[in-house]
Design a protein around this motif. Structure first.
Motif, PDB file in Angstrom:
ATOM      1  N   HIS A  61      -8.758   1.493  -0.764  1.00  0.00           N
ATOM      2  CA  HIS A  61      -8.887   0.254  -1.969  1.00  0.00           C
ATOM      3  C   HIS A  61      -9.672  -0.043  -2.059  1.00  0.00           C
ATOM      4  O   HIS A  61      -9.961  -1.473  -2.426  1.00  0.00           O
ATOM      5  N   SER A  62     -11.043   0.331  -2.301  1.00  0.00           N
ATOM      6  CA  SER A  62     -11.969   0.147  -2.598  1.00  0.00           C
ATOM      7  C   SER A  62     -13.048   1.512  -3.478  1.00  0.00           C
ATOM      8  O   SER A  62     -12.351   2.848  -3.401  1.00  0.00           O
ATOM      9  N   ASN A  76       1.864  -2.839  -6.378  1.00  0.00           N
ATOM     10  CA  ASN A  76       0.374  -3.198  -5.987  1.00  0.00           C
ATOM     11  C   ASN A  76      -0.475  -3.865  -6.889  1.00  0.00           C
ATOM     12  O   ASN A  76      -0.811  -4.840  -7.087  1.00  0.00           O
ATOM     13  N   THR A  77      -0.966  -3.269  -7.985  1.00  0.00           N
ATOM     14  CA  THR A  77      -2.289  -3.552  -8.702  1.00  0.00           C
ATOM     15  C   THR A  77      -2.236  -3.822  -9.755  1.00  0.00           C
ATOM     16  O   THR A  77      -2.609  -4.468  -9.658  1.00  0.00           O
ATOM     17  N   SER A  79       1.212  -1.295  -0.003  1.00  0.00           N
ATOM     18  CA  SER A  79       0.140   0.230  -0.316  1.00  0.00           C
ATOM     19  C   SER A  79       0.786   1.436  -0.511  1.00  0.00           C
ATOM     20  O   SER A  79       1.669   1.202  -1.008  1.00  0.00           O
ATOM     21  N   SER A  83      -8.183   0.616  -6.319  1.00  0.00           N
ATOM     22  CA  SER A  83      -7.474  -1.284  -6.696  1.00  0.00           C
ATOM     23  C   SER A  83      -7.339  -1.801  -5.189  1.00  0.00           C
ATOM     24  O   SER A  83      -6.740  -1.474  -4.286  1.00  0.00           O
ATOM     25  N   PRO A  84      -7.368  -3.433  -4.867  1.00  0.00           N
ATOM     26  CA  PRO A  84      -6.698  -4.116  -4.309  1.00  0.00           C
ATOM     27  C   PRO A  84      -5.619  -4.021  -4.849  1.00  0.00           C
ATOM     28  O   PRO A  84      -4.916  -4.047  -5.710  1.00  0.00           O
ATOM     29  N   VAL A  85      -4.660  -4.580  -3.193  1.00  0.00           N
ATOM     30  CA  VAL A  85      -3.628  -4.454  -2.841  1.00  0.00           C
ATOM     31  C   VAL A  85      -3.213  -6.124  -2.984  1.00  0.00           C
ATOM     32  O   VAL A  85      -3.005  -6.734  -2.785  1.00  0.00           O
ATOM     33  N   GLN A  99      -4.216   2.528  -7.069  1.00  0.00           N
ATOM     34  CA  GLN A  99      -4.575   2.001  -5.467  1.00  0.00           C
ATOM     35  C   GLN A  99      -5.025   2.353  -4.801  1.00  0.00           C
ATOM     36  O   GLN A  99      -5.821   1.714  -3.562  1.00  0.00           O
ATOM     37  N   ALA A 158      -9.995  -5.815  -0.808  1.00  0.00           N
ATOM     38  CA  ALA A 158      -8.957  -4.531  -0.365  1.00  0.00           C
ATOM     39  C   ALA A 158      -8.178  -4.838  -0.336  1.00  0.00           C
ATOM     40  O   ALA A 158      -6.824  -4.576  -0.746  1.00  0.00           O
ATOM     41  N   LEU A 159      -7.499  -6.260   0.327  1.00  0.00           N
ATOM     42  CA  LEU A 159      -5.734  -6.782   0.763  1.00  0.00           C
ATOM     43  C   LEU A 159      -6.027  -7.775   0.539  1.00  0.00           C
ATOM     44  O   LEU A 159      -6.344  -9.362   1.367  1.00  0.00           O
TER      45      LEU A 159
END
Length: 306
Positions: free
Chosen positions: A206-207, A236-237, A99, A258-260, A255, A164-165
């Motif tokens: 992250h959403s 990350n993405t 993140s 979007s999810p990590v 990021q 998210a993660l």
């Protein structure tokens, strides 16, 4: 200062912690033992107009935990650790950050200056704190990724809900509306989840619920001065290495909503031949996650033993 049975070599992958790793007293041993670390804290404090040294050492915790403060504090502490490593002539084979830790990784790779990084994440945190759309985050342990996505799809009938993660093979954090998170929890425990814990966070990070600030953040990202990295940076993405400056800016932008993909990032490092990772920061969070993803990895931290 390494918390490991063996010294990490130049062939190591270096990984950087993100928000949630902050604590009162972080960086204390660095500040006591390294002039270069003290210079990092001084430069970062001047860049963001606040005393990050005092914040990290004394808090108070509610002020340190505030998103707009935690993010520059964590990056500063990681870069102070980085300065110590560079003093010893050590270099990474590749880097990745969890993140906001991605900004620290980009400093390590020479893509960002410390000043640019802390100013960017300070602004990022300020924007995040301004989001008015209600939402939260839920940590889920004990379900595999396909089952998590299946239950997410069902629970999303109650509102926005995303993974998210991707922290581990059976460790995820979801972001979304409170109703959807509660519905997921009701479904997950009977489905075999070991634990579902609501996180003490202010927003659904992250959403898509962070979309309110996306345009403003994109404008900030467009002004961040960047250089091509000296070492491979796994983003990350995408869980892919940087190929162009456009890749970096897009990851910074995406990021936010979007999810990590931390599981995929660690596997990407292993796929590059990395067998050892060092967590660069006053934390042992992401090295612990890395071991869960790839138990064969040798890991070390820079967190001094208590």
């Amino acid at each position: 200062m390494f918390q490991s049975g063996s010294r990490m070599s130049n062939a190591s992958g270096w990984i950087f912690p993100g928000q949630g790793s902050q604590r009162i007293g972080m960086g204390q041993k660095l500040l006591e033992g390294s002039p270069s670390a003290r210079r990092v804290f001084d430069e970062a404090s001047e860049a963001v107009g606040m005393n990050l040294t005092r914040l990290c050492l004394e808090g108070p915790i509610d002020r340190l935990t505030a998103t707009q403060n935690a993010q520059p504090a964590i990056v500063t502490c990681s870069v102070a650790c980085l300065a110590m490593l560079e003093e010893q002539g050590l270099k990474p084979a590749a880097v990745a950050g969890h993140s906001v830790g991605e900004f620290s990784a980009l400093v390590a790779a020479g893509s960002l200056t410390l000043t640019a990084a802390v100013q960017a994440v300070r602004k990022r945190g300020e924007l995040m704190a301004r989001v008015t759309t209600p939402g939260g985050m839920l940590a889920v342990m004990g379900l595999d990724v396909s089952r998590v996505h299946e239950l997410c799809h069902t629970a999303s009938q109650e509102g926005v809900l995303v993974v998210a993660l991707h922290n581990g093979p059976e460790q995820f954090v979801l972001s979304g509306s409170h109703a959807a998170l509660e519905r997921f929890k009701q479904l997950a425990l009977p489905a075999g989840a070991r634990e579902c814990v609501m996180l003490q966070v202010s927003h659904a990070f992250h959403s898509p619920l962070m979309g309110q600030i996306q345009d403003e953040w994109r404008a900030v990202v467009a002004r961040i001065p960047l250089r091509m990295p000296r070492y491979p940076v796994v983003l990350n993405t995408t869980a892919r290495t940087v190929k162009t400056l456009v890749c970096i800016r897009r990851s910074m932008e995406d990021q936010l909503i979007s999810p990590v993909l931390w599981v995929q990032c660690i596997r990407a490092l292993v796929g590059m031949g990395i067998t050892r990772v060092l967590e660069v920061g006053d934390s042992k969070v992401v090295s612990s996650l890395a071991r869960r993803v790839e138990p064969s990895l040798e890991t070390a931290t820079m967190q001094a033993p208590p």
